[in-house]
Design a protein around this motif. Structure first.
Motif, PDB file in Angstrom:
ATOM      1  N   LEU A  99       0.808  -1.220   0.000  1.00  0.00           N
ATOM      2  CA  LEU A  99       0.000   0.000   0.000  1.00  0.00           C
ATOM      3  C   LEU A  99       0.843   1.272   0.000  1.00  0.00           C
ATOM      4  O   LEU A  99       0.294   2.362  -0.046  1.00  0.00           O
ATOM      5  CB  LEU A  99      -0.930   0.012   1.222  1.00  0.00           C
ATOM      6  CG  LEU A  99      -2.017  -1.077   1.221  1.00  0.00           C
ATOM      7  CD1 LEU A  99      -2.794  -1.048   2.516  1.00  0.00           C
ATOM      8  CD2 LEU A  99      -2.950  -0.889   0.041  1.00  0.00           C
ATOM      9  N   LYS A 100       2.169   1.133   0.060  1.00  0.00           N
ATOM     10  CA  LYS A 100       3.039   2.309  -0.012  1.00  0.00           C
ATOM     11  C   LYS A 100       3.326   2.735  -1.448  1.00  0.00           C
ATOM     12  O   LYS A 100       3.762   3.854  -1.690  1.00  0.00           O
ATOM     13  CB  LYS A 100       4.372   2.027   0.706  1.00  0.00           C
ATOM     14  CG  LYS A 100       4.247   1.875   2.210  1.00  0.00           C
ATOM     15  CD  LYS A 100       5.617   1.641   2.828  1.00  0.00           C
ATOM     16  CE  LYS A 100       5.536   1.491   4.335  1.00  0.00           C
ATOM     17  NZ  LYS A 100       6.882   1.282   4.930  1.00  0.00           N
ATOM     18  N   TYR A 101       3.098   1.839  -2.395  1.00  0.00           N
ATOM     19  CA  TYR A 101       3.424   2.146  -3.782  1.00  0.00           C
ATOM     20  C   TYR A 101       2.323   3.007  -4.416  1.00  0.00           C
ATOM     21  O   TYR A 101       1.138   2.877  -4.069  1.00  0.00           O
ATOM     22  CB  TYR A 101       3.615   0.853  -4.574  1.00  0.00           C
ATOM     23  CG  TYR A 101       4.792   0.036  -4.098  1.00  0.00           C
ATOM     24  CD1 TYR A 101       6.078   0.541  -4.169  1.00  0.00           C
ATOM     25  CD2 TYR A 101       4.610  -1.238  -3.555  1.00  0.00           C
ATOM     26  CE1 TYR A 101       7.159  -0.203  -3.725  1.00  0.00           C
ATOM     27  CE2 TYR A 101       5.692  -1.985  -3.111  1.00  0.00           C
ATOM     28  CZ  TYR A 101       6.963  -1.456  -3.197  1.00  0.00           C
ATOM     29  OH  TYR A 101       8.035  -2.184  -2.750  1.00  0.00           O
ATOM     30  N   PRO A 102       2.692   3.877  -5.344  1.00  0.00           N
ATOM     31  CA  PRO A 102       1.700   4.818  -5.916  1.00  0.00           C
ATOM     32  C   PRO A 102       0.569   4.139  -6.676  1.00  0.00           C
ATOM     33  O   PRO A 102      -0.537   4.672  -6.729  1.00  0.00           O
ATOM     34  CB  PRO A 102       2.552   5.702  -6.844  1.00  0.00           C
ATOM     35  CG  PRO A 102       3.798   4.914  -7.115  1.00  0.00           C
ATOM     36  CD  PRO A 102       4.048   4.117  -5.879  1.00  0.00           C
ATOM     37  N   TYR A 103       0.825   2.965  -7.253  1.00  0.00           N
ATOM     38  CA  TYR A 103      -0.218   2.318  -8.043  1.00  0.00           C
ATOM     39  C   TYR A 103      -1.177   1.486  -7.185  1.00  0.00           C
ATOM     40  O   TYR A 103      -2.070   0.830  -7.710  1.00  0.00           O
ATOM     41  CB  TYR A 103       0.396   1.430  -9.132  1.00  0.00           C
ATOM     42  CG  TYR A 103       1.485   0.524  -8.650  1.00  0.00           C
ATOM     43  CD1 TYR A 103       1.192  -0.691  -8.028  1.00  0.00           C
ATOM     44  CD2 TYR A 103       2.821   0.864  -8.808  1.00  0.00           C
ATOM     45  CE1 TYR A 103       2.186  -1.533  -7.584  1.00  0.00           C
ATOM     46  CE2 TYR A 103       3.825   0.034  -8.368  1.00  0.00           C
ATOM     47  CZ  TYR A 103       3.507  -1.166  -7.751  1.00  0.00           C
ATOM     48  OH  TYR A 103       4.506  -1.993  -7.309  1.00  0.00           O
ATOM     49  N   THR A 104      -0.967   1.470  -5.861  1.00  0.00           N
ATOM     50  CA  THR A 104      -1.909   0.772  -4.971  1.00  0.00           C
ATOM     51  C   THR A 104      -2.379   1.679  -3.832  1.00  0.00           C
ATOM     52  O   THR A 104      -2.900   1.196  -2.830  1.00  0.00           O
ATOM     53  CB  THR A 104      -1.265  -0.486  -4.376  1.00  0.00           C
ATOM     54  OG1 THR A 104      -0.008  -0.137  -3.775  1.00  0.00           O
ATOM     55  CG2 THR A 104      -1.051  -1.542  -5.450  1.00  0.00           C
ATOM     56  N   SER A 105      -2.182   2.970  -3.946  1.00  0.00           N
ATOM     57  CA  SER A 105      -2.600   3.909  -2.910  1.00  0.00           C
ATOM     58  C   SER A 105      -3.211   5.137  -3.572  1.00  0.00           C
ATOM     59  O   SER A 105      -3.305   5.220  -4.802  1.00  0.00           O
ATOM     60  CB  SER A 105      -1.398   4.308  -2.044  1.00  0.00           C
ATOM     61  OG  SER A 105      -0.382   4.911  -2.843  1.00  0.00           O
ATOM     62  N   GLU A 106      -3.662   6.069  -2.732  1.00  0.00           N
ATOM     63  CA  GLU A 106      -4.276   7.321  -3.183  1.00  0.00           C
ATOM     64  C   GLU A 106      -5.437   7.023  -4.142  1.00  0.00           C
ATOM     65  O   GLU A 106      -6.434   6.441  -3.727  1.00  0.00           O
ATOM     66  CB  GLU A 106      -3.220   8.227  -3.819  1.00  0.00           C
ATOM     67  CG  GLU A 106      -2.139   8.663  -2.828  1.00  0.00           C
ATOM     68  CD  GLU A 106      -1.112   9.575  -3.456  1.00  0.00           C
ATOM     69  OE1 GLU A 106      -1.184   9.817  -4.683  1.00  0.00           O
ATOM     70  OE2 GLU A 106      -0.233  10.059  -2.718  1.00  0.00           O
ATOM     71  N   ASN A 107      -5.296   7.379  -5.417  1.00  0.00           N
ATOM     72  CA  ASN A 107      -6.401   7.172  -6.365  1.00  0.00           C
ATOM     73  C   ASN A 107      -6.627   5.703  -6.699  1.00  0.00           C
ATOM     74  O   ASN A 107      -7.684   5.343  -7.224  1.00  0.00           O
ATOM     75  CB  ASN A 107      -6.140   7.953  -7.655  1.00  0.00           C
ATOM     76  CG  ASN A 107      -6.106   9.444  -7.419  1.00  0.00           C
ATOM     77  OD1 ASN A 107      -6.731   9.965  -6.493  1.00  0.00           O
ATOM     78  ND2 ASN A 107      -5.362  10.169  -8.245  1.00  0.00           N
ATOM     79  N   TYR A 108      -5.632   4.854  -6.410  1.00  0.00           N
ATOM     80  CA  TYR A 108      -5.739   3.434  -6.724  1.00  0.00           C
ATOM     81  C   TYR A 108      -5.823   2.587  -5.455  1.00  0.00           C
ATOM     82  O   TYR A 108      -5.457   1.421  -5.460  1.00  0.00           O
ATOM     83  CB  TYR A 108      -4.531   2.989  -7.550  1.00  0.00           C
ATOM     84  CG  TYR A 108      -4.333   3.798  -8.811  1.00  0.00           C
ATOM     85  CD1 TYR A 108      -5.065   3.518  -9.957  1.00  0.00           C
ATOM     86  CD2 TYR A 108      -3.419   4.854  -8.845  1.00  0.00           C
ATOM     87  CE1 TYR A 108      -4.894   4.256 -11.112  1.00  0.00           C
ATOM     88  CE2 TYR A 108      -3.238   5.602  -9.996  1.00  0.00           C
ATOM     89  CZ  TYR A 108      -3.975   5.307 -11.130  1.00  0.00           C
ATOM     90  OH  TYR A 108      -3.813   6.051 -12.268  1.00  0.00           O
ATOM     91  N   VAL A 109      -6.298   3.173  -4.367  1.00  0.00           N
ATOM     92  CA  VAL A 109      -6.330   2.464  -3.095  1.00  0.00           C
ATOM     93  C   VAL A 109      -7.273   1.259  -3.146  1.00  0.00           C
ATOM     94  O   VAL A 109      -7.043   0.255  -2.471  1.00  0.00           O
ATOM     95  CB  VAL A 109      -6.730   3.426  -1.954  1.00  0.00           C
ATOM     96  CG1 VAL A 109      -8.181   3.871  -2.103  1.00  0.00           C
ATOM     97  CG2 VAL A 109      -6.493   2.789  -0.595  1.00  0.00           C
ATOM     98  N   VAL A 110      -8.331   1.337  -3.961  1.00  0.00           N
ATOM     99  CA  VAL A 110      -9.255   0.199  -4.087  1.00  0.00           C
ATOM    100  C   VAL A 110      -8.530  -0.997  -4.702  1.00  0.00           C
ATOM    101  O   VAL A 110      -8.764  -2.151  -4.319  1.00  0.00           O
ATOM    102  CB  VAL A 110     -10.481   0.589  -4.931  1.00  0.00           C
ATOM    103  CG1 VAL A 110     -11.390  -0.608  -5.156  1.00  0.00           C
ATOM    104  CG2 VAL A 110     -11.257   1.708  -4.253  1.00  0.00           C
TER     105      VAL A 110
END
Length: 297
Positions: A99-110
């Motif tokens: 969950l620290k990586y940009p593609y799995t957090s913020e706008n892509y947290v789902v």
């Protein structure tokens, strides 16, 4: 045939059933499936029962390890402690790192919280029903073996990376984990012959001396209150010590020097307080009042 001895008559005896009970012999030895090429053991219930029995043995071992050592306890939760670094248990470190990586957090947290974990754990649950091949040698099952190996490597890599980053954060911030700090305090108490205690609360600080002094109102207007709190307990875990008992360590002149020049994480506060409307006389009264904050004998 049978005879009636009293009347001399002959009575006929008819058997309506067989009193003998036949012995049923069951063969409890499972068949050797190696004698049947291309065939395997039934998943339900044979194979599933074996897996369950092995899982129970491991579960008992884990439970023994759990009850053999008490859980490390930190201080009570403090929402104002910004230096605290939250960490999950080791078996969730790979998800924590993911969950620290940009593609799995913020706008892509789902994607990071639902989609990827759903595919991983859902695939694990459905594996016996999706992979129905008879071949049991892993090198003859390239798809299933590759997915399992890739998942294992990913979990190990994410877990190790997460722990490494955590250690780097502790070094950079100079933070000692709370459970380690509490353990060291308990060891020091035992070495000093004091009761170690088993509670979850931090040691109580000394009371406020001269709480009705006019300087106490000056303290509420000064910048000191933002870090040391209205109750003078401070936030020790964040590097802001309690001011209760500060008079045992510093006298009035030393406290005034700290206000003017700062100390440790605390920057100089004298000019900021003057800018807030306090006078030099107010600062002297404040330093004198803080010097009175001593522990009760």
């Amino acid at each position: 045939m049978a005879h009636d001895q009293k009347n001399g008559k002959v009575d006929k005896v008819v058997y309506v059933g067989d009193s003998r009970v036949r012995k049923t012999v069951k063969n409890n030895v499972p068949p050797d499936y190696s004698a049947y090429p291309g065939k395997s053991e039934a998943f339900i219930p044979n194979f599933l029962l074996k897996e369950w029995m092995v899982a129970v043995v491991f579960l008992v071992g884990v439970l023994c390890l759990v009850i053999s050592e008490p859980a490390p306890l930190g201080y009570p939760a403090d929402p104002k402690n910004t230096a605290f670094i939250p960490m999950p248990d080791w078996y969730f470190l790979f998800m924590y790192q993911l969950l620290k990586y940009p593609y799995t957090s913020e706008n892509y947290v789902v994607l990071g919280t639902l989609v990827i974990p759903g595919l991983m754990f859902g695939g694990l649950l459905l594996a016996p029903f999706l992979d129905t091949g008879k071949e049991r040698r892993f090198y003859r099952r390239p798809i299933a073996s590759s997915l399992a190996l890739l998942t294992l490597i990913a979990c190990v890599y994410l877990t190790v990376t997460s722990w490494h980053h955590y250690q780097e954060e502790l070094k950079a911030s100079g933070t000692v984990p709370e459970h380690i700090k509490r353990e060291e305090e308990m060891k020091e108490k035992k070495a000093a012959g004091q009761p170690a205690g088993g509670g979850t609360s931090a040691p109580k600080a000394a009371g406020i001396v001269a709480a009705d002094d006019p300087a106490a109102e000056i303290y509420k207007k000064a910048t000191c209150i933002s870090c040391h709190g209205g109750d003078l307990k401070g936030v020790p875990s964040s590097g802001f010590p309690a001011l209760r008992g500060v008079g045992d360590k510093h006298d009035k002149d030393q406290i005034m020097d700290i206000i003017k020049n700062g100390q440790g994480k605390m920057a100089a506060q004298y000019n900021d307080n003057i800018a807030k409307g306090l006078t030099d006389d107010d600062m002297n009264k404040l330093a004198d009042w803080l010097a009175k904050q001593k522990k009760a004998e």
